[in-house]
Write a protein that holds these residues in place. Structure first.
Motif, PDB file in Angstrom:
ATOM      1  N   GLY A 231       6.575  -4.754  -5.633  1.00  0.00           N
ATOM      2  CA  GLY A 231       7.980  -5.051  -5.354  1.00  0.00           C
ATOM      3  C   GLY A 231       8.872  -4.657  -6.512  1.00  0.00           C
ATOM      4  O   GLY A 231       9.974  -4.114  -6.314  1.00  0.00           O
ATOM      5  N   VAL A 232       8.422  -4.921  -7.758  1.00  0.00           N
ATOM      6  CA  VAL A 232       9.205  -4.540  -8.942  1.00  0.00           C
ATOM      7  C   VAL A 232       9.351  -3.028  -9.022  1.00  0.00           C
ATOM      8  O   VAL A 232      10.443  -2.500  -9.310  1.00  0.00           O
ATOM      9  CB  VAL A 232       8.530  -5.094 -10.217  1.00  0.00           C
ATOM     10  N   VAL A 233       8.254  -2.294  -8.772  1.00  0.00           N
ATOM     11  CA  VAL A 233       8.288  -0.818  -8.814  1.00  0.00           C
ATOM     12  C   VAL A 233       9.274  -0.289  -7.784  1.00  0.00           C
ATOM     13  O   VAL A 233      10.097   0.593  -8.067  1.00  0.00           O
ATOM     14  CB  VAL A 233       6.875  -0.238  -8.563  1.00  0.00           C
ATOM     15  N   LEU A 234       9.207  -0.840  -6.561  1.00  0.00           N
ATOM     16  CA  LEU A 234      10.108  -0.382  -5.494  1.00  0.00           C
ATOM     17  C   LEU A 234      11.556  -0.676  -5.852  1.00  0.00           C
ATOM     18  O   LEU A 234      12.444   0.159  -5.644  1.00  0.00           O
ATOM     19  CB  LEU A 234       9.724  -1.076  -4.177  1.00  0.00           C
ATOM     20  N   GLU A 235      11.798  -1.843  -6.421  1.00  0.00           N
ATOM     21  CA  GLU A 235      13.161  -2.237  -6.782  1.00  0.00           C
ATOM     22  C   GLU A 235      13.723  -1.327  -7.868  1.00  0.00           C
ATOM     23  O   GLU A 235      14.872  -0.861  -7.762  1.00  0.00           O
ATOM     24  CB  GLU A 235      13.148  -3.692  -7.258  1.00  0.00           C
ATOM     25  N   GLN A 236      12.908  -1.036  -8.893  1.00  0.00           N
ATOM     26  CA  GLN A 236      13.366  -0.160  -9.978  1.00  0.00           C
ATOM     27  C   GLN A 236      13.611   1.257  -9.485  1.00  0.00           C
ATOM     28  O   GLN A 236      14.578   1.923  -9.887  1.00  0.00           O
ATOM     29  CB  GLN A 236      12.326  -0.154 -11.111  1.00  0.00           C
TER      30      GLN A 236
ATOM     31  N   PRO B  44       0.819  -1.226   0.000  1.00  0.00           N
ATOM     32  CA  PRO B  44       0.000   0.000   0.000  1.00  0.00           C
ATOM     33  C   PRO B  44       0.846   1.267   0.000  1.00  0.00           C
ATOM     34  O   PRO B  44       0.461   2.278  -0.594  1.00  0.00           O
ATOM     35  CB  PRO B  44      -0.845  -0.118   1.273  1.00  0.00           C
ATOM     36  N   ALA B  45       2.036   1.221   0.679  1.00  0.00           N
ATOM     37  CA  ALA B  45       2.899   2.399   0.718  1.00  0.00           C
ATOM     38  C   ALA B  45       3.424   2.735  -0.683  1.00  0.00           C
ATOM     39  O   ALA B  45       3.415   3.908  -1.117  1.00  0.00           O
ATOM     40  CB  ALA B  45       4.069   2.164   1.676  1.00  0.00           C
ATOM     41  N   VAL B  46       3.869   1.686  -1.396  1.00  0.00           N
ATOM     42  CA  VAL B  46       4.386   1.897  -2.752  1.00  0.00           C
ATOM     43  C   VAL B  46       3.273   2.431  -3.658  1.00  0.00           C
ATOM     44  O   VAL B  46       3.477   3.385  -4.435  1.00  0.00           O
ATOM     45  CB  VAL B  46       4.959   0.575  -3.313  1.00  0.00           C
ATOM     46  N   LEU B  47       2.081   1.832  -3.555  1.00  0.00           N
ATOM     47  CA  LEU B  47       0.965   2.272  -4.396  1.00  0.00           C
ATOM     48  C   LEU B  47       0.547   3.705  -4.072  1.00  0.00           C
ATOM     49  O   LEU B  47       0.233   4.496  -4.976  1.00  0.00           O
ATOM     50  CB  LEU B  47      -0.224   1.318  -4.226  1.00  0.00           C
ATOM     51  N   PHE B  48       0.561   4.055  -2.765  1.00  0.00           N
ATOM     52  CA  PHE B  48       0.186   5.421  -2.364  1.00  0.00           C
ATOM     53  C   PHE B  48       1.189   6.440  -2.897  1.00  0.00           C
ATOM     54  O   PHE B  48       0.814   7.494  -3.434  1.00  0.00           O
ATOM     55  CB  PHE B  48       0.105   5.506  -0.838  1.00  0.00           C
ATOM     56  N   VAL B  49       2.490   6.127  -2.749  1.00  0.00           N
ATOM     57  CA  VAL B  49       3.531   7.026  -3.260  1.00  0.00           C
ATOM     58  C   VAL B  49       3.404   7.158  -4.777  1.00  0.00           C
ATOM     59  O   VAL B  49       3.567   8.254  -5.334  1.00  0.00           O
ATOM     60  CB  VAL B  49       4.931   6.512  -2.862  1.00  0.00           C
ATOM     61  N   LEU B  50       3.098   6.051  -5.450  1.00  0.00           N
ATOM     62  CA  LEU B  50       2.943   6.064  -6.901  1.00  0.00           C
ATOM     63  C   LEU B  50       1.753   6.943  -7.322  1.00  0.00           C
ATOM     64  O   LEU B  50       1.838   7.703  -8.304  1.00  0.00           O
ATOM     65  CB  LEU B  50       2.757   4.632  -7.419  1.00  0.00           C
ATOM     66  N   VAL B  51       0.658   6.881  -6.564  1.00  0.00           N
ATOM     67  CA  VAL B  51      -0.509   7.729  -6.845  1.00  0.00           C
ATOM     68  C   VAL B  51      -0.141   9.207  -6.696  1.00  0.00           C
ATOM     69  O   VAL B  51      -0.481  10.047  -7.552  1.00  0.00           O
ATOM     70  CB  VAL B  51      -1.686   7.353  -5.912  1.00  0.00           C
TER      71      VAL B  51
END
Length: 511
Positions: A486-491, A422-429
């Motif tokens: 996980g892929v988004v965070l890694e990239q 959820p943290a990655v998705l929120f930051v992405l939004v």
């Protein structure tokens, strides 16, 4: 001109891979003869250890069947004994299962006619046979016979009963549904009986002796009680006959061919008792399976069905006592080592204990892993080094699985790991919202619209992830969203590290 009657091999055992093969054509030639194929069948089989005179006894049965009604059916003193192949000496003669090629029609006192088949089996425990070979031959002959004669030497010892328990259980495993006792008649034939002053020769003394041997007493060890209860549960009728020694000439003369002049008088006397009794028309019990009488034609089908079972891999492999004990011994050592590893890991990261740094947990796991292996290797075990090595490999594999389980359990306690998606998705939004606003401000409305669409998809993914976590449904979809996050965070991490590296390099150049 007719073919001379003789023994016919119907089951062969391969010496190379110890597999079993049924000669269907040979079996059908015997049992599907027009005059017997639809008659109820009586099968008498003799089984037991090798070189104990099974074929020798069967040949007297054959002589009786051809001469029944004759007073002197035993024959002349100088007449050689023919029939199933037999000879003196220490090497085995019969292999697999053989049937006498001629089926004997017998009319009972009630007028019914039955077909009598005589079966000879490979001796157990020779130098060529495995435990599986012995168990399969004994089981097959017991499953297909209406009277199994268990040929023993001198006495009924406890290991004889244990082997009988193993062999009959191996047969019972192959029979799908058992509503009644699985097998019919069992007769213990004790050869070379040396104690007629305690129990007289014949059925009377034999049954008294057998009752004492198979008696279940409260004072007996549980293991001894179980063996006896098992044997009683397998057979509808159990009897015993005590037979004297045939004489020294029979046992020691290499040129003995079965002539009665060399046979001890008391042995001939008991032969004239046991064989006519066994083969008396009214004592011949038809073969039954699940309470239904079997014809010669039906017996062919049962042979085919049973041999397929023993050719397959469904049944467990019977083991020697050493193999079974060594296996249990090694499995106990594996269990003790696993339990030690489990208790140690539970103290570090089990249950409600807090999250442990992965490097520290792995270091402790490796230490406990080696401790467990030491516990296993220091335990005294049977079976030899090569046998124990297989169980050590099994232990190592199972400990690796336990480590992976503890690692995942520890990772689930990491708060950041739990809320990573959820943290990655929120930051992405947030990022897409800002990017969309900037693009719209500078007049790139088309690109701003694309960002808005992507942002909408990310928000839908975030709501879907929340629903999956709440409901526990659609786990595969949730796993896909976690992987994408996980892929988004890694990239992003890789890109950030590259930018930091580039910035540091520019700063060094300017200085």
């Amino acid at each position: 001109m007719g073919i001379e009657p003789g023994p016919v091999q119907i089951v062969t055992v391969s010496k190379e891979d110890h597999s079993f093969n049924l000669d269907t054509k040979a079996l059908e030639r015997i049992l599907l003869a027009p005059e017997v194929q639809d008659k109820h069948v009586v099968v008498l089989s003799v089984a037991g250890a090798f070189r104990k005179g099974k074929s020798f006894l069967l040949d007297f049965m054959i002589r009786y069947m051809y001469r029944k009604g004759a007073e002197n059916w035993l024959g002349e003193d100088d007449e050689p004994l023919t029939g199933f192949s037999w000879r003196g000496g220490s090497e085995p003669e019969t292999t697999g299962i053989q049937l006498w090629s001629e089926v004997f029609p017998v009319i009972k006192s009630d007028g019914t006619e039955v077909a009598v088949v005589l079966m000879d089996t490979q001796g157990a425990f020779d130098a060529q046979s495995t435990v599986k070979d012995c168990a399969t031959i004994f089981a097959l002959s017991t499953m297909t016979s209406s009277m199994q004669i268990y040929n023993l030497s001198q006495n009924i010892q406890e290991d004889d009963l244990q082997q009988l328990q193993l062999f009959t259980e191996y047969g019972r495993l192959a029979m799908d549904e058992i509503f009644l006792k699985p097998f019919q008649s069992l007769m213990f034939l004790i050869r070379d009986w040396s104690f007629p002053y305690e129990y007289t020769y014949g059925f009377k003394g034999g049954n008294e002796f057998l009752d004492k041997r198979l008696q279940v007493k409260e004072a007996q060890h549980e293991e001894l009680q179980t063996v006896r209860e098992h044997i009683h549960s397998c057979f509808t009728d159990i009897s015993c006959f005590l037979l004297p020694h045939p004489g020294l000439k029979v046992a020691t003369c290499p040129t003995f061919t079965g002539q009665l002049s060399d046979v001890a008088p008391e042995f001939k006397e008991q032969l004239q008792s046991v064989i006519p009794t066994l083969l008396h028309p009214d004592r011949l019990a038809e073969k039954e399976i699940n309470g239904n009488k079997v014809t010669c034609r039906g017996l062919v089908e049962f042979f085919k069905a049973y041999i397929k079972i023993y050719q397959g891999e469904d049944l467990p492999q019977p083991k020697t006592m050493l193999q079974a004990t060594a296996e249990a011994n090694n499995l106990a050592a594996v269990a003790a080592a696993k339990d030690q590893y489990y208790k140690n890991m539970e103290k570090v990261c089990g249950g409600d204990l807090p999250y442990v740094a992965p490097e520290s947990l792995q270091e402790k796991s490796q230490f406990f892993f080696q401790e467990a292996l030491y516990t296993f290797s220091s335990t005294k075990k049977m079976g030899g080094q090569e046998f124990c090595d297989r169980y050590q490999q099994q232990l190592e594999s199972e400990l690796e699985e336990m480590w992976l389980s503890y690692s995942k359990h520890n990772e689930s306690k990491n708060l950041f790991s739990a809320f990573r998606t959820p943290a990655v998705l929120f930051v992405l939004v947030c990022f897409l919202y800002v990017l969309s606003s900037v693009l719209f401000f500078i007049g790139l409305s088309t690109f701003a619209l694309v960002c808005d669409c992507v942002m909408g998809l990310v928000m839908m993914a975030m709501l879907t992830w929340a629903f999956i976590r709440y409901s526990g449904r659609y786990q595969s979809v949730g796993g896909t969203i976690d992987q994408a996050a996980g892929v988004v965070l890694e990239q992003a991490t890789v890109a950030l590290n590259k930018s930091r590296g580039t910035g540091a390099g520019d700063q060094k150049k300017s200085s």
